[in-house]
Design a protein around this motif. Structure first.
Motif, PDB file in Angstrom:
ATOM      1  N   PRO A  14       0.796  -1.231   0.000  1.00 39.91           N
ATOM      2  CA  PRO A  14       0.000   0.000   0.000  1.00 39.91           C
ATOM      3  C   PRO A  14       0.831   1.286   0.000  1.00 39.91           C
ATOM      4  CG  PRO A  14      -0.981  -1.585   1.497  1.00 39.91           C
ATOM      5  CD  PRO A  14       0.342  -2.163   1.050  1.00 39.91           C
ATOM      6  N   ALA A  15       1.962   1.295   0.691  1.00 42.61           N
ATOM      7  CA  ALA A  15       2.791   2.507   0.737  1.00 42.61           C
ATOM      8  C   ALA A  15       3.322   2.884  -0.645  1.00 42.61           C
ATOM      9  CB  ALA A  15       3.944   2.324   1.720  1.00 42.61           C
ATOM     10  N   TRP A  18       0.340   4.169  -2.647  1.00 41.34           N
ATOM     11  CA  TRP A  18      -0.047   5.471  -2.113  1.00 41.34           C
ATOM     12  C   TRP A  18       0.873   6.573  -2.661  1.00 41.34           C
ATOM     13  CZ3 TRP A  18      -4.346   6.915   0.156  1.00 41.34           C
ATOM     14  CH2 TRP A  18      -4.389   8.147   0.822  1.00 41.34           C
ATOM     15  N   THR A  22      -0.832   9.577  -4.775  1.00 36.07           N
ATOM     16  CA  THR A  22      -0.861  10.949  -4.264  1.00 36.07           C
ATOM     17  C   THR A  22       0.081  11.897  -5.000  1.00 36.07           C
ATOM     18  OG1 THR A  22       0.711  10.358  -2.514  1.00 36.07           O
ATOM     19  CG2 THR A  22      -1.647  10.269  -1.972  1.00 36.07           C
ATOM     20  N   PRO A  68      -3.338   7.987   5.073  1.00 39.70           N
ATOM     21  CA  PRO A  68      -2.210   7.489   4.291  1.00 39.70           C
ATOM     22  C   PRO A  68      -2.182   5.964   4.155  1.00 39.70           C
ATOM     23  CG  PRO A  68      -1.496   9.276   5.691  1.00 39.70           C
ATOM     24  CD  PRO A  68      -2.917   8.956   6.088  1.00 39.70           C
ATOM     25  N   ALA A  69      -1.922   5.537   2.923  1.00 40.91           N
ATOM     26  CA  ALA A  69      -1.809   4.124   2.539  1.00 40.91           C
ATOM     27  C   ALA A  69      -3.097   3.342   2.744  1.00 40.91           C
ATOM     28  CB  ALA A  69      -0.639   3.447   3.243  1.00 40.91           C
ATOM     29  N   ARG A  70      -4.239   4.037   2.944  1.00 45.49           N
ATOM     30  CA  ARG A  70      -5.526   3.349   3.110  1.00 45.49           C
ATOM     31  C   ARG A  70      -6.619   3.938   2.231  1.00 45.49           C
ATOM     32  NH1 ARG A  70      -7.757   2.123   8.501  1.00 45.49           N
ATOM     33  NH2 ARG A  70      -8.941   0.722   7.202  1.00 45.49           N
ATOM     34  N   SER A  71      -6.906   5.256   2.392  1.00 37.47           N
ATOM     35  CA  SER A  71      -8.006   5.827   1.616  1.00 37.47           C
ATOM     36  C   SER A  71      -7.890   7.345   1.493  1.00 37.47           C
ATOM     37  CB  SER A  71      -9.358   5.467   2.237  1.00 37.47           C
ATOM     38  OG  SER A  71      -9.498   6.074   3.497  1.00 37.47           O
ATOM     39  N   MET A  72      -8.526   7.832   0.443  1.00 35.57           N
ATOM     40  CA  MET A  72      -8.571   9.260   0.188  1.00 35.57           C
ATOM     41  C   MET A  72      -9.907   9.537  -0.489  1.00 35.57           C
ATOM     42  SD  MET A  72      -5.813  11.568  -1.983  1.00 35.57           S
ATOM     43  CE  MET A  72      -5.659  10.374  -3.308  1.00 35.57           C
ATOM     44  N   SER A  90      -9.409   3.618  -2.432  1.00 33.66           N
ATOM     45  CA  SER A  90      -9.172   2.730  -1.288  1.00 33.66           C
ATOM     46  C   SER A  90      -8.092   1.711  -1.611  1.00 33.66           C
ATOM     47  CB  SER A  90     -10.452   1.967  -0.932  1.00 33.66           C
ATOM     48  OG  SER A  90     -11.495   2.854  -0.641  1.00 33.66           O
ATOM     49  N   LEU A  91      -7.270   1.415  -0.608  1.00 34.65           N
ATOM     50  CA  LEU A  91      -6.239   0.391  -0.709  1.00 34.65           C
ATOM     51  C   LEU A  91      -6.473  -0.623   0.397  1.00 34.65           C
ATOM     52  CD1 LEU A  91      -3.118   2.685  -1.250  1.00 34.65           C
ATOM     53  CD2 LEU A  91      -4.430   1.444  -2.983  1.00 34.65           C
TER      54      LEU A  91
END
Length: 141
Positions: A14-15, A18, A22, A68-72, A90-91
């Motif tokens: 995920p990182a 992300w 982003t 961070p590394a999950r959702s926006m 979403s991740l």
């Protein structure tokens, strides 16, 4: 309410994804449906997205959720809630070092029936985005 959704299984953590997601100024490098993006993907910030499907037209969106590394989540639309769009990225980590990426946009508001008829089908551009992100993130590992 109406919506579009696309997803992909990405062989990256995920990182890493992300970081690609982003870095919005680089989206045109891997998503041929985006002309350019102005602004920064950060909590409370406003972005202007210029899609190729509407040349010269910018969509102003506010980053309303940022984990961070999950959702926006980005939100935009017309005053008084007459028409609203909410895009969520979403991740979700999966077994074997892969991550499921999902992008969903929900449209709502009293003017939705009128606007929906004039909107292009966003399905292909959503799929293109998910596939472009997959390729870019897997190459960034």
């Amino acid at each position: 309410m109406r919506s579009y959704e696309a997803s992909s299984m990405i062989e990256a953590d995920p990182a890493t994804i992300w970081g690609v997601l982003t870095d919005v100024s680089k989206w045109p490098d891997w998503d041929s449906g985006i002309e350019r993006v102005e602004g920064t993907a950060a909590p409370g910030k406003t972005l202007k997205v210029f899609p190729k499907v509407n040349p010269g037209r910018a969509f102003s969106l506010k980053v309303t959720e940022f984990t961070p590394a999950r959702s926006m989540r980005w939100t935009g639309g017309m005053p008084l809630g007459l028409f609203k769009g909410m895009r969520t990225f979403s991740l979700s980590p999966q077994s074997g070092g892969t991550t499921k990426f999902t992008m969903r946009e929900e449209f709502s508001g009293p003017l939705l029936p009128l606007i929906w008829r004039s909107m292009p089908d966003l399905g292909p551009s959503f799929d293109q985005f998910a596939n472009g992100l997959k390729q870019r993130a897997e190459n960034a590992r």
